[in-house]
Design an enzyme around this catalytic site. Structure first.
Site, short mmCIF file in Angstrom:
data_model
loop_
_atom_site.label_atom_id
_atom_site.label_comp_id
_atom_site.label_asym_id
_atom_site.label_seq_id
_atom_site.Cartn_x
_atom_site.Cartn_y
_atom_site.Cartn_z
N ASP A 1 5.78 18.08 -8.82
CA ASP A 1 4.61 17.69 -8.05
C ASP A 1 5.04 16.85 -6.86
OD1 ASP A 1 2.56 18.90 -9.35
OD2 ASP A 1 2.07 17.20 -10.63
N ASN B 1 38.10 20.56 -40.53
CA ASN B 1 37.77 21.55 -41.56
C ASN B 1 38.93 22.53 -41.76
OD1 ASN B 1 35.31 20.37 -41.78
ND2 ASN B 1 34.10 22.20 -41.34
#
Length: 949
Positions: free
Chosen positions: A368, A736
């Site tokens: 705007d 991992n």
């Protein structure tokens, strides 16, 4: 397709009309009794007949009956997820489902095995605890965000004044019904859609529905049929009466109002998923699939070799647990929450955690103008009188500043201040200077005070005796005042060309001189020059009245021109730097406004959105003429694009088209008319200070200071969050590999036991890894974060570069822990088949594996803090929380190694100082290898630090 105005005169006139309703056509709302004649075309008695109302108002019994038939005058409540649904959602995440199933199967294995192994029960309980911990953190974060959103109040006014049986009553707005007669005064919020039946100098601000903040005159007389928002005798829910008084008959309430139509547009729009949501869902599916497949494969390999069924199952489950990053959901939630808090400190309130990261993906901002790029405070910056321009300093409504050669323009400012109805309200508490009424008139009051005038004293000295309000035909207004000697003076202000045509003289050198053709051209040129700078231009004139109080024709002819006033809504001072930052970051800015193209372009140039000599300016009607392919071509081919005079449907269509092109779109808005586009965007950004609650409800981010600069800061913080997420993903997934590698190595080497148990893996994932991962998620924003283009919407979270880094770091860790495990068991000289779970050498070996992963992760955390830059250059102590978290993890590992109660749980053994030294050497080797990789990367592809790994 440039649509720049062809004639400057038209632009001047349009810019100077404070009351012209220029709202683009909007689709009429769905009404009952669609075949009835439009209420705007009816005479006042017919209005009462059509609505079943009366000049005395409704009888209370009739109002109650209608309320039972039509329902309350309120919008449907926003649906929110029930607390139970919010809690259940935490357990439907794919990671949570995998872990819950694993826990259930492990419980079953515990009951089936003979004899029962307490370690199996510990594993089942540990996995369940992980799920509960993740769910608790996720629920707390989302519940907090939901409650923040619920604190926003409804926009519909709480009370209103109504005539019931000729008695004025103040009632809750929700009790209004069609046919009610509402009494309105300046400053009142309009409680429902109404048709005026009485109006005294009434003007309304339709900004909540149209995006335009200019007051628009309203009348009670019938008008021709047309688009709802352009009917000059109707008022709509959610707007404000800024001047005058009136009475209006309600013809639509609640969801049947124009406001309700826009609400339905927003309510039916689905909330868009953020890029991170999509990528995390894909990652979860892939990781879960790999974990299950690997566990099943090892189970299938070990069962035929004669291993006990239950033991083999527990072993395979441990492999699966090793691959599932149990701490990831909690780490991700908390990391995003840290981003939320950082943004809140920068005046950006984020209601959804995942929206934090989506901001970093933003490639287009549809913004705007008023209030976002500008201060939403009209300010007179230039005056013209006696053929000379006069600068006015200061911005906003605070009367602080100076008028150059104020004595020459005192009469001009005196007339401008008297010819208006606005009031300047001084500060009160935390409220700054503000204007009650037309902001254009308020700006003239401020300028008058800067010139040393006291508008209230001038009004008292020359009281007003008549007023001829502004209308869009005359394009001006006038007031009549009585001087101290009893004489009458008329003051007029309005569009320069219109007012100039009514003048026959001009004030020059303090005297009245004839207005020649040359002088007219000179005044018109001065007005054109001001309008060309994006100023709203008003002309001010006066005349002396002889005789009784004049009619409008006499008061507004034979005028003497006093001068011109040029004003504009000043840009926020911080916006230009923010726009420059967006340019450097490759974020495109598209202005979407309801204002005039000339005004929009002027503001866009001031803040740096427009730099080219001929930007593309498109209006709402021109957008209507484009099909989808034409709109796509427009959006693809225009680097500097201004969309003016647009409706809510236009804005929503543009957002949809941009997303269709693969853009990640952030949209700003403050009015209810912006809600549909805010909901359809990837990131809806509402104004917190000046915005409507409907806009704030539809948005996922609220700017507490309404400034565009806060959006840019939030984009930078969002990018920083995404970088940090990648850092802790590399950190979490690399270890991992180190957890899985020794299990696989032991399987294929024929070692009968696991080198690391599932309980040890959970201790690493939750005890030693979560805090460093959180610290990585809290890494401060890097200074060059806005120096690279936004990442593509389809870019994977686990890109090839990220996976390569995970494999590189995880591979080094895997080699280290495999080496220490097999070195330890082989050095004992015990055959593999003779090892048991209680064997001291075996317990020392699995302790070495767990400690090796923890120590190497400490060095890994330091390594992943930067993508390309040396961590030594960035500073080893740049993130003290990371150092503290790493030391805590090592301390916890030491406790597991030395504390008897923890030894019993984890089946570990005390390590010797030499063991710790070996593990530290492996960790240092990992950091050194990563530094060499970064050095080679910098040599091969030199570019600024901070890009994608």
């Amino acid at each position: 397709m440039s649509t720049r105005p062809a004639r400057r005169e038209t632009a001047v006139a349009a810019a100077a009309e404070p009351g012209t309703d220029v709202t683009p056509p909007a689709r009429a709302p769905d009404r009952p009794e669609a075949s009835a004649p439009p209420i705007a075309t009816l005479r006042v008695p017919e209005v009462f007949a059509a609505t079943g109302g009366s000049p005395r108002g409704l009888a209370p019994a009739e109002a109650a009956a209608r309320r039972a038939r039509h329902g309350p005058n309120e919008l449907p409540p926003v649906s929110r997820r029930h607390v139970r649904r919010l809690l259940v959602a935490q357990f439907t995440d794919l990671f949570a489902v995998v872990l819950l199933v694993s826990s259930a199967i492990t419980f079953l294995a515990y009951w089936l095995e003979r004899p029962r192994d307490p370690a199996t029960l510990q594993l089942a309980l540990a996995i369940l605890a992980v799920v509960l911990l993740n769910a608790g953190i996720g629920f707390a974060q989302e519940y907090s965000a939901e409650r923040t959103a619920e604190s926003l109040q409804a926009m519909v006014p709480h009370t209103c004044r109504v005539l019931r049986d000729a008695v004025r009553r103040e009632l809750p707005a929700r009790e209004l019904v069609p046919g009610d007669l509402v009494v309105l005064e300046a400053g009142d919020a309009v409680p429902a859609d109404c048709r005026l039946v009485e109006a005294q100098e009434a003007a309304v601000n339709n900004a909540a529905l149209t995006g335009e903040s200019d007051p628009v005159a309203r009348v009670a007389e019938p008008v021709p049929p047309g688009p709802p928002l352009q009917t000059r005798n109707c008022l709509f829910m959610g707007t404000d009466l800024v001047a005058g008084t009136g009475k209006a008959v309600v013809f639509a309430t609640g969801a049947a109002t124009e406001f309700g139509r826009i609400f339905r547009l927003a309510a039916t729009a689905p909330r868009q998923k953020t890029p991170l949501q999509l990528q995390v869902a894909v990652m979860a599916r892939r990781v879960a699939g790999v974990a299950l497949a690997t566990g099943a494969l090892l189970f299938a390999v070990r069962v035929p070799s004669g291993q006990p069924f239950v033991d083999t199952f527990v072993f395979s489950l441990g492999v699966m647990v090793a691959l599932v990053p149990e701490g990831l959901p909690a780490t991700l939630s908390v990391s995003l929450a840290i981003g939320v808090r950082r943004m809140a400190r920068r005046h950006a309130l984020v209601k959804q955690l995942l929206a934090v990261e989506a901001l970093g993906s933003t490639s287009v901002i549809c913004t705007d103008k008023t209030g976002t790029l500008t201060q939403a405070e009209m300010t007179v910056v230039r005056l013209w009188a006696d053929g000379v321009p006069h600068a006015v300093t200061g911005v906003g409504y605070a009367p602080v500043g100076e008028v150059a050669d104020a004595g020459s323009v005192r009469e001009l400012l005196r007339a401008a201040a008297l010819c208006g109805n606005a009031r300047l309200v001084p500060p009160a508490g935390r409220d700054p200077w503000r204007v009650l009424g037309d902001t254009t008139e308020g700006a003239l009051l401020v300028a008058a005070r800067k010139a040393g005038l006291d508008p209230a004293a001038e009004e008292a000295r020359t009281p007003r005796v008549a007023e001829h309000p502004f209308d869009s035909v005359r394009k001006l207004m006038s007031t009549v005042h009585r001087a101290a000697d009893g004489g009458l003076f008329a003051y007029a202000k309005g569009a320069p060309l219109e007012l100039l045509s009514r003048c026959d003289a001009v004030r020059s050198g303090g005297t009245r001189t004839p207005l020649t053709d040359d002088e007219r051209r000179r005044v018109a040129a001065a007005a054109d020059d001001m309008a060309g700078q994006g100023l709203r231009v008003l002309a001010v004139a006066r005349r002396e009245i002889a005789g009784p109080r004049p009619q409008v024709e006499e008061a507004e002819t034979g005028l003497t021109l006093l001068g011109l006033a040029g004003m504009y809504d000043p840009p926020r001072p911080e916006v230009r730097d923010a726009v420059d930052a967006c340019r450097r970051a490759g974020v495109r800015i598209v202005m979407v406004t309801g204002d005039h193209p000339l005004t929009a372009e002027a503001v866009a140039r001031r803040v740096g959105i427009v730099r080219e000599p001929d930007p593309t300016v498109v209006t709402g009607p021109q957008l209507d003429a484009l099909d989808d392919s034409g709109l796509d071509s427009l959006l693809a081919g225009s680097t500097e694009l201004l969309l003016c005079r647009v409706s809510p449907e236009h804005k929503m269509r543009v957002v949809t088209a941009l997303r269709r092109r693969g853009e990640v779109v952030a949209v700003t808005g403050d009015g209810a008319n912006d809600a549909p586009a805010l909901k359809h965007a990837d990131i809806g950004v509402a104004m917190g200070a000046s915005g409507t609650d409907v806009a704030r409800e539809a948005a996922v981010m609220v700017l507490l200071d309404d400034s565009f600069a806060s959006i840019t800061t939030a984009v930078g913080l969002g990018r920083s969050v995404y970088r940090n997420i990648r850092k802790f993903l590399i950190y979490l997934f690399s270890h991992n590999i180190a957890e899985l590698a020794p299990i696989l190595a032991a399987t294929f080497a024929g070692f009968p036991l696991v080198p690391i148990t599932a309980v040890q893996i959970l201790a690493i994932d939750l005890g030693s890894d979560v805090l460093p991962a959180l610290a990585l998620g809290a890494e401060p924003m890097e200074p060059d974060v806005m120096n690279s283009p936004p990442r593509p919407r389809r870019e994977r979270l686990f890109s090839a570069a990220v996976m390569g880094r995970i494999l590189f770091l995880g591979g080094i860790q895997a080699l280290g822990v495999c080496a220490v495990f097999f070195w330890h068991v082989n050095a004992s000289g015990i055959p593999y088949a003779d090892f048991t779970r209680s064997d001291p050498v075996y317990r020392e070996a699995i302790t070495m594996v767990q400690a090796g992963i923890v120590v190497s992760q400490f060095f890994n955390a330091l390594a992943v803090r930067t993508d390309r830059q040396s961590v030594f250059r960035a500073g080893l102590f740049g993130n003290p929380w990371l150092l503290a978290a790493g030391c805590f993890g090592i301390g916890l590992m030491a406790a597991i190694s030395y504390a008897p109660p923890l030894q019993a749980v984890f089946r570990t053994a005390p390590l010797a100082p030499a063991d710790w030294a070996v593990l530290a050497a492996f960790g240092a080797l990992l950091l050194a290898a990563e530094e060499v990789r970064k050095w080679a990367l910098r040599r091969r592809r030199p570019r600024p630090e901070g890009g994608t790994p």
